[in-house]
Scaffold this motif. Structure first.
Motif, short mmCIF file in Angstrom:
data_model
loop_
_atom_site.label_atom_id
_atom_site.label_comp_id
_atom_site.label_asym_id
_atom_site.label_seq_id
_atom_site.Cartn_x
_atom_site.Cartn_y
_atom_site.Cartn_z
N SER A 17 0.80 -1.21 0.00
CA SER A 17 0.00 0.00 0.00
C SER A 17 0.83 1.25 0.00
CB SER A 17 -0.89 0.01 1.24
OG SER A 17 -0.10 0.00 2.39
N SER A 28 3.49 3.60 -1.63
CA SER A 28 4.33 3.91 -2.76
C SER A 28 5.07 5.19 -2.54
CB SER A 28 3.46 4.03 -4.00
OG SER A 28 2.54 5.04 -3.84
N ASP A 62 4.99 3.48 -7.30
CA ASP A 62 4.68 2.22 -6.66
C ASP A 62 4.81 1.12 -7.68
OD1 ASP A 62 1.89 1.48 -7.72
OD2 ASP A 62 1.70 3.56 -7.10
N PRO A 104 -7.29 1.34 -9.30
CA PRO A 104 -6.48 1.07 -8.10
C PRO A 104 -7.34 0.91 -6.85
CG PRO A 104 -6.48 3.42 -8.55
CD PRO A 104 -7.32 2.77 -9.64
N SER A 147 -2.27 6.51 3.71
CA SER A 147 -2.13 6.10 2.32
C SER A 147 -1.84 4.61 2.24
CB SER A 147 -0.99 6.89 1.65
OG SER A 147 -0.75 6.42 0.34
N ARG A 148 -0.96 4.13 3.10
CA ARG A 148 -0.67 2.68 3.16
C ARG A 148 -1.93 1.89 3.52
NH1 ARG A 148 3.85 4.04 6.90
NH2 ARG A 148 5.76 4.29 5.68
N LYS A 154 -4.40 1.72 0.58
CA LYS A 154 -3.95 0.84 -0.50
C LYS A 154 -3.96 -0.62 -0.08
CE LYS A 154 -0.70 0.95 -4.29
NZ LYS A 154 0.52 1.57 -4.83
N LYS A 155 -3.60 -0.88 1.16
CA LYS A 155 -3.60 -2.25 1.68
C LYS A 155 -5.00 -2.85 1.61
CE LYS A 155 -2.90 -4.66 6.09
NZ LYS A 155 -2.53 -4.47 7.52
N ASP A 166 -7.40 -1.93 -0.62
CA ASP A 166 -8.01 -1.64 -1.92
C ASP A 166 -9.01 -0.50 -1.84
OD1 ASP A 166 -6.60 -3.63 -3.37
OD2 ASP A 166 -7.97 -5.16 -2.60
N GLN A 171 -0.02 9.42 -6.63
CA GLN A 171 -0.35 8.02 -6.40
C GLN A 171 -1.73 7.70 -6.99
OE1 GLN A 171 0.53 6.52 -2.42
NE2 GLN A 171 1.65 8.40 -2.02
N HIS A 226 -4.22 5.91 -6.12
CA HIS A 226 -5.43 5.77 -5.29
C HIS A 226 -5.75 7.03 -4.49
CE1 HIS A 226 -2.15 5.13 -2.50
NE2 HIS A 226 -2.97 5.12 -1.47
#
Length: 451
Positions: free
Chosen positions: A59, A61, A125, A143, A281-282, A285-286, A288, A315, A317
């Motif tokens: 997640s 990037s 990423d 994403p 942010s992580r 992304k982790k 979805d 990024q 997402h």
């Protein structure tokens, strides 16, 4: 005797020269050895960094080899929404590519402009690698992953006026006039969407706030993982209510917090620490999910605040939200004076996001414009979505259901741009509208924020 003394002197000189030569040879050997060790350690470090970045969190990037960031110091702040003063990040942080990924690692122009706290460059990423002249099909990739509706979920159906939220709670709405809206339709009347943004086929359900305060939204009330579990549960309810438009969990994080304290620059705004933004942010992304970075302006310029976030906005997402009521002028204080912003200023941010999509060859973006009252955003006719950027006008504010429904009709239905958004307050709204009731509005909100 003199001859013997001369011989001794020559012997000592030769011995000194041999010692000096031997020392120089030792120094040379050590130097070569040190260089070899340094090269080995550097290559091992690069390999280790790449491996750890690839496995720690797919997640994130935004980790950079040359970043030097700190999480800032949190404390009690005097914010218009929370009565607190957000923690200030007092050091620089870089957002470069991860491991071997160099697509968004930035360039000399980015470094000269600077991103958040003087950052240059972008954040790549593993999913978004290569250069902008590469595979154009990457732009079409989504994403995020919507929460699927439960098996057997039924599509939205037309309802009688008495069976809608307007019929139960009152308040004006488009349902009082024309009834040519298909159930659940999100585009406002007469609008088109040439983009491939997240609202084309999906609805966003967002949790709003900052982790630095429990008074500004649910993000500060729950630990991150618990908050995400609750967000997914709320999102699932919208997918069940409208299975034809499955909903996407979205974190709306306040990236710059307006405050009543002028701060060192006299701008009445405080940036959220870079490490906190990176953390969420992580998390997004982790899972979805998507991340909306919300800017409250104080006396600062909108584009100044937006450009600070460029490493994150690159990024795939990450999208942008603008809290317009906190944009105040000279002599005004956010939270005391209700701010205003010109539609032309918002359009600059839309064009900036459009250019970012083109330059970085990333998926299309969304800009959410929060509105608290009429007149806060002037010249709305100057706001226009693009082929790369969707625009959602969000009706903000808490209170009774009738007043909120009427506000949505005025700020979204009667002043159409493209999509509508609707904010719900878990504690201050009475009653809290259910997903089914929210989706009966015309047009149905494409973005639903919870605070």
């Amino acid at each position: 005797m003199d001859e013997r003394a001369g011989w001794n002197a020559r012997y000592l000189r030769r011995r000194r020269l041999r010692v000096i030569g031997l020392l120089m040879l030792v120094v040379l050997v050590l130097f070569v050895f040190a260089q070899s060790c340094s090269a080995w350690l550097f290559s091992s470090g690069d390999q280790s960094l790449s491996l750890s970045s690839g496995s720690s969190d797919s997640s994130d990037s935004s980790e950079s080899a040359n970043s030097s960031s700190s999480s800032g110091s949190s404390g009690s702040q005097d914010s218009p929404k929370a009565g607190y003063e957000g923690a200030r990040a007092d050091r620089e942080a870089g957002e470069g590519g991860r491991g071997g990924d160099a697509r968004n690692s930035g360039n000399a122009e980015d470094n000269s402009k600077g991103g958040l706290f003087g950052l240059g460059g972008g954040s790549g990423d593993s999913k978004d690698s290569g250069d902008s002249g590469g595979d154009k099909s990457r732009k079409a990739e989504k994403p995020f992953a919507a929460i699927p509706p439960p098996e057997g979920a039924k599509p939205l159906q037309d309802r009688s006026e008495a069976d809608t939220a307007h019929g139960r709670y009152g308040g004006r709405g488009e349902s009082d006039g024309e009834k040519d809206f298909p159930p659940g339709r999100m585009l406002v009347r007469g609008a088109k969407d040439p983009s491939n943004g997240p609202l084309q086929e999906n609805r966003l359900v967002a949790y709003y706030g900052t982790p630095l305060s429990g008074y500004m939204g649910i993000l500060g009330e729950l630990p991150p993982e618990e908050m995400m579990a609750q967000l997914k549960k709320q999102t699932r309810a919208y997918s069940a209510a409208d299975p034809e438009r499955p909903a996407v969990p979205t974190i709306e994080l306040i990236a710059s917090v307006a405050q009543r304290n002028p701060g060192p620059e006299g701008l009445y705004v405080q940036q959220t620490p870079v490490e906190e933004i990176r953390r969420y942010s992580r998390l997004a992304k982790k899972n979805d999910a998507l991340l909306l970075l919300d800017v409250q302006l104080g006396r600062d310029d909108l584009m100044n605040e937006v450009r600070k976030l460029e490493p994150f906005l690159k990024q795939e997402h990450v999208h942008l939200a603008i809290d317009t009521e906190y944009s105040v002028g000279p002599g005004q204080v956010p939270g005391i004076n209700l701010g205003t912003i010109a539609g032309s200023d918002i359009q600059r941010a839309v064009r900036y996001m459009d250019q970012l999509v083109e330059k970085e060859n990333i998926p299309d973006k969304l800009v959410v414009v929060h509105q608290f009252e009429t007149g806060i955003v002037s010249g709305k006719q100057n706001i226009s979505p693009t082929k790369n950027v969707q625009v959602s006008l969000n009706a903000d504010g808490f209170g009774g259901a009738a007043a909120k429904l009427s506000k949505y009709d005025i700020l979204v239905g009667q002043q159409p741009i493209q999509y509508g958004g609707f904010k719900i307050f878990y504690r201050q709204d009475y009653p809290v509208l259910s997903p089914e009731e929210v989706l009966q509005m015309e047009p149905a909100p494409a973005v639903v924020n919870y605070q």
